[in-house]
Design a protein around this motif. Structure first.
Motif, mmCIF file in Angstrom:
data_model
loop_
_atom_site.group_PDB
_atom_site.id
_atom_site.type_symbol
_atom_site.label_atom_id
_atom_site.label_comp_id
_atom_site.label_asym_id
_atom_site.label_seq_id
_atom_site.Cartn_x
_atom_site.Cartn_y
_atom_site.Cartn_z
ATOM 1 N N ASP A 26 0.829 -1.201 0.000
ATOM 2 C CA ASP A 26 0.000 0.000 0.000
ATOM 3 C C ASP A 26 0.869 1.259 0.000
ATOM 4 O OD1 ASP A 26 0.854 -0.834 2.498
ATOM 5 O OD2 ASP A 26 -0.857 0.004 3.565
ATOM 6 N N THR A 27 1.961 1.242 0.762
ATOM 7 C CA THR A 27 2.881 2.381 0.770
ATOM 8 C C THR A 27 3.593 2.510 -0.565
ATOM 9 O OG1 THR A 27 3.219 2.130 3.155
ATOM 10 C CG2 THR A 27 4.877 3.398 1.929
ATOM 11 N N HIS A 28 3.992 1.382 -1.123
ATOM 12 C CA HIS A 28 4.730 1.391 -2.388
ATOM 13 C C HIS A 28 3.909 2.025 -3.504
ATOM 14 C CE1 HIS A 28 7.743 -0.050 -5.295
ATOM 15 N NE2 HIS A 28 6.717 -0.339 -6.085
ATOM 16 N N TYR A 29 2.614 1.743 -3.513
ATOM 17 C CA TYR A 29 1.767 2.252 -4.588
ATOM 18 C C TYR A 29 0.950 3.487 -4.173
ATOM 19 C CZ TYR A 29 2.932 -1.875 -7.309
ATOM 20 O OH TYR A 29 3.606 -2.845 -8.017
ATOM 21 N N GLY A 30 1.263 4.047 -3.024
ATOM 22 C CA GLY A 30 0.618 5.286 -2.613
ATOM 23 C C GLY A 30 -0.837 5.121 -2.216
ATOM 24 N N LEU A 31 -1.193 3.956 -1.683
ATOM 25 C CA LEU A 31 -2.568 3.716 -1.253
ATOM 26 C C LEU A 31 -2.742 4.150 0.190
ATOM 27 C CD1 LEU A 31 -3.039 0.144 -2.809
ATOM 28 C CD2 LEU A 31 -3.528 2.364 -3.853
ATOM 29 N N THR A 32 -3.955 4.474 0.564
ATOM 30 C CA THR A 32 -4.223 4.949 1.928
ATOM 31 C C THR A 32 -4.583 3.831 2.887
ATOM 32 O OG1 THR A 32 -6.556 5.337 1.375
ATOM 33 C CG2 THR A 32 -5.012 7.174 1.054
ATOM 34 N N GLY A 33 -4.623 2.605 2.396
ATOM 35 C CA GLY A 33 -4.961 1.474 3.247
ATOM 36 C C GLY A 33 -4.797 0.185 2.474
ATOM 37 N N ARG A 34 -5.149 -0.923 3.136
ATOM 38 C CA ARG A 34 -5.034 -2.239 2.511
ATOM 39 C C ARG A 34 -6.378 -2.618 1.890
ATOM 40 N NH1 ARG A 34 -4.316 -6.194 6.084
ATOM 41 N NH2 ARG A 34 -4.932 -4.904 7.850
ATOM 42 N N PRO A 35 -6.468 -2.679 0.575
ATOM 43 C CA PRO A 35 -7.756 -2.921 -0.075
ATOM 44 C C PRO A 35 -8.236 -4.359 0.005
ATOM 45 C CG PRO A 35 -6.027 -2.773 -1.719
ATOM 46 C CD PRO A 35 -5.395 -2.415 -0.406
ATOM 47 N N PHE A 36 -7.339 -5.290 0.327
ATOM 48 C CA PHE A 36 -7.719 -6.697 0.289
ATOM 49 C C PHE A 36 -7.567 -7.376 1.646
ATOM 50 C CE2 PHE A 36 -6.134 -5.631 -4.027
ATOM 51 C CZ PHE A 36 -7.363 -5.697 -4.672
ATOM 52 N N GLN A 37 -7.802 -6.615 2.700
ATOM 53 C CA GLN A 37 -7.731 -7.197 4.032
ATOM 54 C C GLN A 37 -8.821 -8.259 4.193
ATOM 55 O OE1 GLN A 37 -8.352 -3.692 6.431
ATOM 56 N NE2 GLN A 37 -10.558 -3.997 6.508
ATOM 57 N N LEU A 38 -8.557 -9.246 5.044
ATOM 58 C CA LEU A 38 -9.489 -10.347 5.229
ATOM 59 C C LEU A 38 -10.598 -10.003 6.217
ATOM 60 C CD1 LEU A 38 -7.020 -13.385 5.314
ATOM 61 C CD2 LEU A 38 -8.229 -12.377 3.364
ATOM 62 N N THR A 39 -10.345 -9.047 7.102
ATOM 63 C CA THR A 39 -11.366 -8.659 8.070
ATOM 64 C C THR A 39 -12.526 -7.968 7.362
ATOM 65 O OG1 THR A 39 -9.652 -8.321 9.728
ATOM 66 C CG2 THR A 39 -11.818 -7.358 10.174
ATOM 67 N N PRO A 40 -13.774 -8.421 7.579
ATOM 68 C CA PRO A 40 -14.916 -7.767 6.909
ATOM 69 C C PRO A 40 -14.992 -6.288 7.241
ATOM 70 C CG PRO A 40 -15.581 -9.862 7.904
ATOM 71 C CD PRO A 40 -14.187 -9.576 8.392
ATOM 72 N N ASP A 41 -15.218 -5.471 6.233
ATOM 73 C CA ASP A 41 -15.294 -4.026 6.402
ATOM 74 C C ASP A 41 -16.380 -3.519 5.462
ATOM 75 O OD1 ASP A 41 -14.985 -1.266 6.439
ATOM 76 O OD2 ASP A 41 -12.798 -1.344 6.545
ATOM 77 N N ALA A 42 -17.441 -2.932 6.037
ATOM 78 C CA ALA A 42 -18.575 -2.476 5.232
ATOM 79 C C ALA A 42 -18.178 -1.389 4.235
ATOM 80 C CB ALA A 42 -19.698 -1.966 6.139
ATOM 81 N N ARG A 43 -17.043 -0.711 4.460
ATOM 82 C CA ARG A 43 -16.610 0.318 3.504
ATOM 83 C C ARG A 43 -16.351 -0.269 2.126
ATOM 84 N NH1 ARG A 43 -11.549 2.883 4.318
ATOM 85 N NH2 ARG A 43 -10.885 0.848 5.081
ATOM 86 N N PHE A 44 -15.944 -1.529 2.083
ATOM 87 C CA PHE A 44 -15.570 -2.157 0.826
ATOM 88 C C PHE A 44 -16.727 -2.931 0.195
ATOM 89 C CE2 PHE A 44 -11.508 -1.659 3.049
ATOM 90 C CZ PHE A 44 -10.745 -1.061 2.052
ATOM 91 N N TRP A 45 -17.941 -2.680 0.668
ATOM 92 C CA TRP A 45 -19.096 -3.386 0.123
ATOM 93 C C TRP A 45 -19.150 -3.255 -1.393
ATOM 94 C CZ3 TRP A 45 -22.961 -6.709 0.587
ATOM 95 C CH2 TRP A 45 -24.054 -6.599 -0.265
ATOM 96 N N TYR A 46 -19.271 -4.403 -2.071
ATOM 97 C CA TYR A 46 -19.435 -4.412 -3.521
ATOM 98 C C TYR A 46 -20.604 -5.338 -3.838
ATOM 99 C CZ TYR A 46 -18.725 -5.176 -8.475
ATOM 100 O OH TYR A 46 -18.924 -5.258 -9.831
ATOM 101 N N GLU A 47 -21.547 -4.840 -4.613
ATOM 102 C CA GLU A 47 -22.791 -5.554 -4.844
ATOM 103 C C GLU A 47 -22.702 -6.451 -6.077
ATOM 104 O OE1 GLU A 47 -26.996 -3.929 -3.789
ATOM 105 O OE2 GLU A 47 -26.642 -3.515 -5.911
ATOM 106 N N THR A 48 -22.310 -7.707 -5.847
ATOM 107 C CA THR A 48 -22.374 -8.681 -6.923
ATOM 108 C C THR A 48 -23.834 -9.059 -7.142
ATOM 109 O OG1 THR A 48 -22.202 -10.592 -5.452
ATOM 110 C CG2 THR A 48 -20.137 -9.599 -6.192
#
Length: 359
Positions: free
Chosen positions: A3-25
């Protein structure tokens, strides 16, 4: 970390459920539709099943983000194979009722008083039970009894049950659960995502943490991600996280199928992942408005199926343990190096919007 290497503000693929990353399949959209229908009924049970890592907890997290807490009092508990008495005590505690020293009859009375207290605030109570497959039949029967509590002809309690596929099989196969089956308003099984949904899923999670297109993904990378993960969100997150790490180590600006497959081979050396997409279960979704809903019989479960599920569950646990260990090791290494330098109308339950206030 990547995440630091690519200038991201967080880890997009964390295993802990996080409602912020909700994606509606497609399957999650259908699940939300049936949750909406069930909540609109205001009574009975809603059942959501899915394989390990299918996104059941994230689904409920998203649901809780959309409802208005001034109208619905949500209580969430995670079942750990607790017996009926302990389940009642847990529910009582969540309703701010002290269960200490109470016998069963007194405990039920205290829970009913707690539900009435919530109702007097203009809300109704929604009980969400995660990992419901661990509950014994006696505990499920107690939940059914709680669903009978009423005031003024309206149910005081509605219940959502989340469980793995075997929970649906228990519901169908147990004669003792016939009365509970008759109270199920809606039931849905979460399938893995479709192959065409993977690209948007990856892009969505990356965009949440400020991705600006670096690294980019070749089209064949998404096909490889789907093939290795089987479309199961948690497996996909685990694989994508490792792919991003590999890309950062090699300072790649483009991730293609070769990178994904190389990472998959490395992971398989320690912990194999399924490489074939499991056929979706026959869609068991049923919306029932009659008193006695019928539940479609699931496909027969063979001994081989049960053995496979047990192995998959063990593998999932090991994956999480190894991922945690890897994160710790990488953190230490980084610290060392850097030291030198279309659903039903849910508006009655939605949080009020700015338009509501303006009105």
């Amino acid at each position: 970390m990547y995440d630091t290497h690519y200038g991201l503000t967080g880890r997009p693929f964390q295993l802990t459920p996080d409602a912020r990353f909700w994606y509606e399949t497609a399957t999650h959209r259908k699940a939300m539709s049936y949750l909406g229908y069930g909540l609109a009924q205001g009574e009975g049970f809603i059942v959501i099943t899915g394989d390990i890592g299918a996104g059941k907890t994230t689904l409920v997290g998203h649901l809780l983000e959309t409802i208005d807490p001034r109208r619905l009092h949500a209580v969430t508990i995670v079942s750990t194979a607790i017996d009926a008495r302990d389940l009642l005590r847990t529910i009582a505690t969540q309703l701010e009722v002290d269960p200490a020293g109470l016998e069963k009859a007194q405990l039920l009375t205290a829970i009913e008083r707690g539900l009435h207290a919530v109702a007097r605030t203009g809300r109704r109570t929604l009980l969400i039970v995660d990992e419901a497959q661990g509950l014994p039949v006696d505990a499920l029967e107690e939940l059914r009894m709680l669903s009978n509590f009423q005031a003024g002809g309206h149910a005081l309690l509605q219940i959502v049950l989340l469980g793995q596929p075997e929970f649906r099989e228990r519901l169908h196969g147990s004669e003792r659960l016939e009365q509970l089956r008759q109270r199920i308003i809606a039931i849905h099984h979460l399938d893995p995502m479709e192959e065409h949904e993977v690209a948007d899923y990856i892009a969505h999670r990356l965009s949440i943490v400020g991705w600006q297109g670096r690294p980019d993904f070749a089209d064949d990378a998404f096909a490889a991600l789907f093939r290795v993960s089987g479309g199961v969100p948690r497996r996909l997150n685990l694989l994508a996280g490792r792919v991003m790490l590999q890309a950062a180590v090699l300072d790649l600006t483009l991730i293609d199928a070769a990178v994904v497959e190389a990472v998959a081979e490395d992971m398989a050396a320690d912990l194999p992942m399924p490489t074939e997409v499991a056929a979706p279960l026959a869609d068991p979704v049923r919306v029932v408005v009659e008193e006695a809903p019928a539940i479609v019989a699931p496909p027969p479960v063979t001994v081989a199926d049960e053995g496979l599920r047990a192995r998959v569950a063990a593998l999932e646990t090991r994956v999480e343990q190894q991922e945690a260990a890897l994160r710790r090791i990488l953190t230490l290494l980084v610290d060392w190096v850097e030291s030198d330098r279309e659903q039903p109308d849910l508006s009655p339950l939605h949080r009020p919007s700015a338009w509501d206030h303006a009105a």
